[in-house]
Design a protein around this motif. Structure first.
Motif, PDB file in Angstrom:
ATOM      1  N   LEU A  78      -3.226-144.185  52.463  1.00  0.00           N
ATOM      2  CA  LEU A  78      -2.746-143.163  53.397  1.00  0.00           C
ATOM      3  C   LEU A  78      -1.788-143.798  54.383  1.00  0.00           C
ATOM      4  O   LEU A  78      -1.961-144.956  54.787  1.00  0.00           O
ATOM      5  CB  LEU A  78      -3.904-142.539  54.185  1.00  0.00           C
ATOM      6  CG  LEU A  78      -5.015-141.831  53.408  1.00  0.00           C
ATOM      7  CD1 LEU A  78      -6.130-141.414  54.361  1.00  0.00           C
ATOM      8  CD2 LEU A  78      -4.474-140.615  52.665  1.00  0.00           C
ATOM      9  N   CYS A  79      -0.788-143.035  54.799  1.00  0.00           N
ATOM     10  CA  CYS A  79       0.005-143.461  55.952  1.00  0.00           C
ATOM     11  C   CYS A  79       0.174-142.289  56.914  1.00  0.00           C
ATOM     12  O   CYS A  79      -0.050-141.139  56.554  1.00  0.00           O
ATOM     13  CB  CYS A  79       1.342-144.076  55.551  1.00  0.00           C
ATOM     14  SG  CYS A  79       2.582-142.938  54.943  1.00  0.00           S
ATOM     15  N   GLU A  80       0.536-142.630  58.131  1.00  0.00           N
ATOM     16  CA  GLU A  80       0.651-141.705  59.263  1.00  0.00           C
ATOM     17  C   GLU A  80      -0.714-141.177  59.716  1.00  0.00           C
ATOM     18  O   GLU A  80      -0.861-140.018  60.078  1.00  0.00           O
ATOM     19  CB  GLU A  80       1.639-140.564  58.980  1.00  0.00           C
ATOM     20  CG  GLU A  80       3.071-141.054  58.829  1.00  0.00           C
ATOM     21  CD  GLU A  80       4.137-140.000  59.085  1.00  0.00           C
ATOM     22  OE1 GLU A  80       3.848-138.998  59.772  1.00  0.00           O
ATOM     23  OE2 GLU A  80       5.277-140.201  58.613  1.00  0.00           O
ATOM     24  N   VAL A  81      -1.713-142.064  59.704  1.00  0.00           N
ATOM     25  CA  VAL A  81      -2.991-141.775  60.358  1.00  0.00           C
ATOM     26  C   VAL A  81      -3.012-142.535  61.679  1.00  0.00           C
ATOM     27  O   VAL A  81      -2.568-143.675  61.747  1.00  0.00           O
ATOM     28  CB  VAL A  81      -4.195-142.166  59.481  1.00  0.00           C
ATOM     29  CG1 VAL A  81      -4.281-141.274  58.258  1.00  0.00           C
ATOM     30  CG2 VAL A  81      -4.117-143.624  59.048  1.00  0.00           C
ATOM     31  N   GLU A  82      -3.535-141.887  62.719  1.00  0.00           N
ATOM     32  CA  GLU A  82      -3.421-142.505  64.036  1.00  0.00           C
ATOM     33  C   GLU A  82      -4.393-143.663  64.250  1.00  0.00           C
ATOM     34  O   GLU A  82      -3.975-144.739  64.699  1.00  0.00           O
ATOM     35  CB  GLU A  82      -3.609-141.468  65.144  1.00  0.00           C
ATOM     36  CG  GLU A  82      -3.335-142.076  66.536  1.00  0.00           C
ATOM     37  CD  GLU A  82      -3.495-141.081  67.671  1.00  0.00           C
ATOM     38  OE1 GLU A  82      -3.071-141.420  68.789  1.00  0.00           O
ATOM     39  OE2 GLU A  82      -4.048-139.988  67.457  1.00  0.00           O
ATOM     40  N   ASN A  83      -5.671-143.459  63.938  1.00  0.00           N
ATOM     41  CA  ASN A  83      -6.647-144.467  64.364  1.00  0.00           C
ATOM     42  C   ASN A  83      -7.990-144.279  63.668  1.00  0.00           C
ATOM     43  O   ASN A  83      -8.143-143.447  62.776  1.00  0.00           O
ATOM     44  CB  ASN A  83      -6.827-144.406  65.889  1.00  0.00           C
ATOM     45  CG  ASN A  83      -7.132-142.989  66.372  1.00  0.00           C
ATOM     46  OD1 ASN A  83      -7.721-142.189  65.656  1.00  0.00           O
ATOM     47  ND2 ASN A  83      -6.700-142.669  67.583  1.00  0.00           N
ATOM     48  N   ASP A  84      -8.982-145.051  64.138  1.00  0.00           N
ATOM     49  CA  ASP A  84     -10.334-144.979  63.573  1.00  0.00           C
ATOM     50  C   ASP A  84     -10.961-143.596  63.760  1.00  0.00           C
ATOM     51  O   ASP A  84     -11.722-143.136  62.892  1.00  0.00           O
ATOM     52  CB  ASP A  84     -11.231-146.030  64.234  1.00  0.00           C
ATOM     53  CG  ASP A  84     -10.817-147.445  63.871  1.00  0.00           C
ATOM     54  OD1 ASP A  84     -11.137-147.895  62.755  1.00  0.00           O
ATOM     55  OD2 ASP A  84     -10.171-148.104  64.698  1.00  0.00           O
ATOM     56  N   THR A  85     -10.679-142.957  64.870  1.00  0.00           N
ATOM     57  CA  THR A  85     -11.263-141.639  65.133  1.00  0.00           C
ATOM     58  C   THR A  85     -10.904-140.660  64.030  1.00  0.00           C
ATOM     59  O   THR A  85     -11.759-139.944  63.490  1.00  0.00           O
ATOM     60  CB  THR A  85     -10.793-141.093  66.494  1.00  0.00           C
ATOM     61  OG1 THR A  85     -11.212-141.991  67.519  1.00  0.00           O
ATOM     62  CG2 THR A  85     -11.361-139.718  66.767  1.00  0.00           C
ATOM     63  N   VAL A  86      -9.630-140.627  63.663  1.00  0.00           N
ATOM     64  CA  VAL A  86      -9.161-139.717  62.622  1.00  0.00           C
ATOM     65  C   VAL A  86      -9.857-140.004  61.295  1.00  0.00           C
ATOM     66  O   VAL A  86     -10.340-139.087  60.609  1.00  0.00           O
ATOM     67  CB  VAL A  86      -7.630-139.831  62.463  1.00  0.00           C
ATOM     68  CG1 VAL A  86      -7.168-139.111  61.207  1.00  0.00           C
ATOM     69  CG2 VAL A  86      -6.918-139.263  63.677  1.00  0.00           C
ATOM     70  N   LEU A  87      -9.929-141.278  60.923  1.00  0.00           N
ATOM     71  CA  LEU A  87     -10.524-141.618  59.635  1.00  0.00           C
ATOM     72  C   LEU A  87     -12.033-141.371  59.636  1.00  0.00           C
ATOM     73  O   LEU A  87     -12.598-140.920  58.630  1.00  0.00           O
ATOM     74  CB  LEU A  87     -10.217-143.070  59.289  1.00  0.00           C
ATOM     75  CG  LEU A  87      -8.748-143.337  58.939  1.00  0.00           C
ATOM     76  CD1 LEU A  87      -8.504-144.815  58.723  1.00  0.00           C
ATOM     77  CD2 LEU A  87      -8.323-142.554  57.707  1.00  0.00           C
TER      78      LEU A  87
END
Length: 327
Positions: A78-87
């Motif tokens: 994946l790309c364009e994920v912000e951070n650990d919270t999102v994942l």
């Protein structure tokens, strides 16, 4: 987790499916004072509310699940994920929680705070380690996403090195920004070449949004090595073998910016005819400004469409021998 070849052989599938997906601006709801994420806040320009955020997580989960067909992919770049919270929310607050994915990601250098990540299923990919590779640019002031390098062990006994990339964009002009992508490709190629000194059989999988086509200078620099035995095979190079016009549409033109490449040893496991652009009807909408179809995005400009991304995912299947013998 205790890793057992017997357990692995019994629970893994013969098909080892890999996908890459630029999920376009998958931000959380919270302000990061160190990055420029203000647009994607509840009171920001895009009114990024909890309802929109969680709807988007479910949309992303839907794509990953739909690609799996019989299950879900073993590896998801994946790309364009912000951070650990999102994942964490993606993997625990959507139907993907049933798939027991784990993840690792870059701790990037992007001004907006977006990163690249790899989701992996531990019964198919025994995680051994990862690094977030900072690119050395000719322009010392340039910032862009790190390259994610993850390595793990497969049922075959092979070590598979996976690279998830998001090269610098073309914003500002294709030629004007080309050097940044060439720098990123050179850096990636250097890392890949170094693995020949530490791996008996370097099985490598490179996937990402390269912001260039298979025939641009930067991508050719990845594929071609000084030693032909170290050349990569770009699985997305031959347009005639693909099932769709491209993975991204810009100003009415489809382009193949999202690609999967493999080292020659790993190519032996590729399932013939499996490489494709995932383009079901629910990911597309009418392109009223141009012609044909375009990706159904979360925002078209600043208008909320409630869709997915401006990119389509790419997929490839590999067939791994179930007896665990490295062939």
């Amino acid at each position: 987790m205790v890793f057992s070849y017997k357990t692995f052989a019994q629970t893994s599938q013969q098909e080892f499916r890999v996908m890459f997906y630029n999920v376009e601006n998958l931000f959380d709801l919270y302000d990061d004072p160190e990055t420029n994420d203000d647009e994607f806040l509840p009171d920001g320009a895009r009114h990024w509310t909890p309802n929109r955020y969680y709807a988007r997580l479910r949309q992303t989960a839907r794509v990953i699940s739909a690609i799996g067909e019989w299950g879900t992919p073993a590896l998801v770049g994946l790309c364009e994920v912000e951070n650990d919270t999102v994942l964490t929310h993606l993997l625990n607050r959507t139907p993907l929680r049933e798939q027991q994915y784990h993840y690792c990601m870059t701790r990037g250098n992007d001004a907006r705070g977006i990163n690249s990540a790899l989701l992996y299923q531990r019964d198919k990919f025994k995680y051994l380690g990862h690094t977030s590779e900072r690119i050395r640019f000719s322009d010392k002031k340039k910032r862009s996403r790190d390259i994610l390098h993850v390595w793990g062990e497969l049922i075959t006994g092979d070590t598979l090195d996976v690279f998830v990339c998001h090269f610098p964009s073309r914003s500002g002009g294709e030629k004007e920004t080309e050097q940044g992508r060439v720098d990123a490709a050179r850096h990636l190629r250097k890392i890949c070449d170094s693995l020949y000194n530490v791996r008996k059989t370097p099985n490598m999988l490179v996937m990402g949004d390269f912001n260039d086509t298979p025939f641009n200078k930067s991508v050719r620099k990845i594929v071609k090595a000084s030693n032909p035995k170290r050349n990569f095979i770009n699985l997305c190079e031959d347009a005639e073998t693909l099932n769709f016009e491209g993975s991204h549409k810009h100003q009415g033109e489809w382009m193949m910016l999202d690609q999967i490449m493999v080292s020659q040893p790993w190519k032996r496991y590729l399932k013939t005819g499996s490489v494709k652009i995932f383009c079901p009807s629910f990911l597309l909408t009418e392109d009223k400004a141009r012609r044909g179809k375009r990706p159904l995005r979360t925002y078209h400009g600043y208008k909320y469409e409630g869709g997915y991304s401006d990119h389509l995912p790419v997929v490839a299947d590999f067939l791994l021998p179930l007896d665990g013998i490295n062939q």
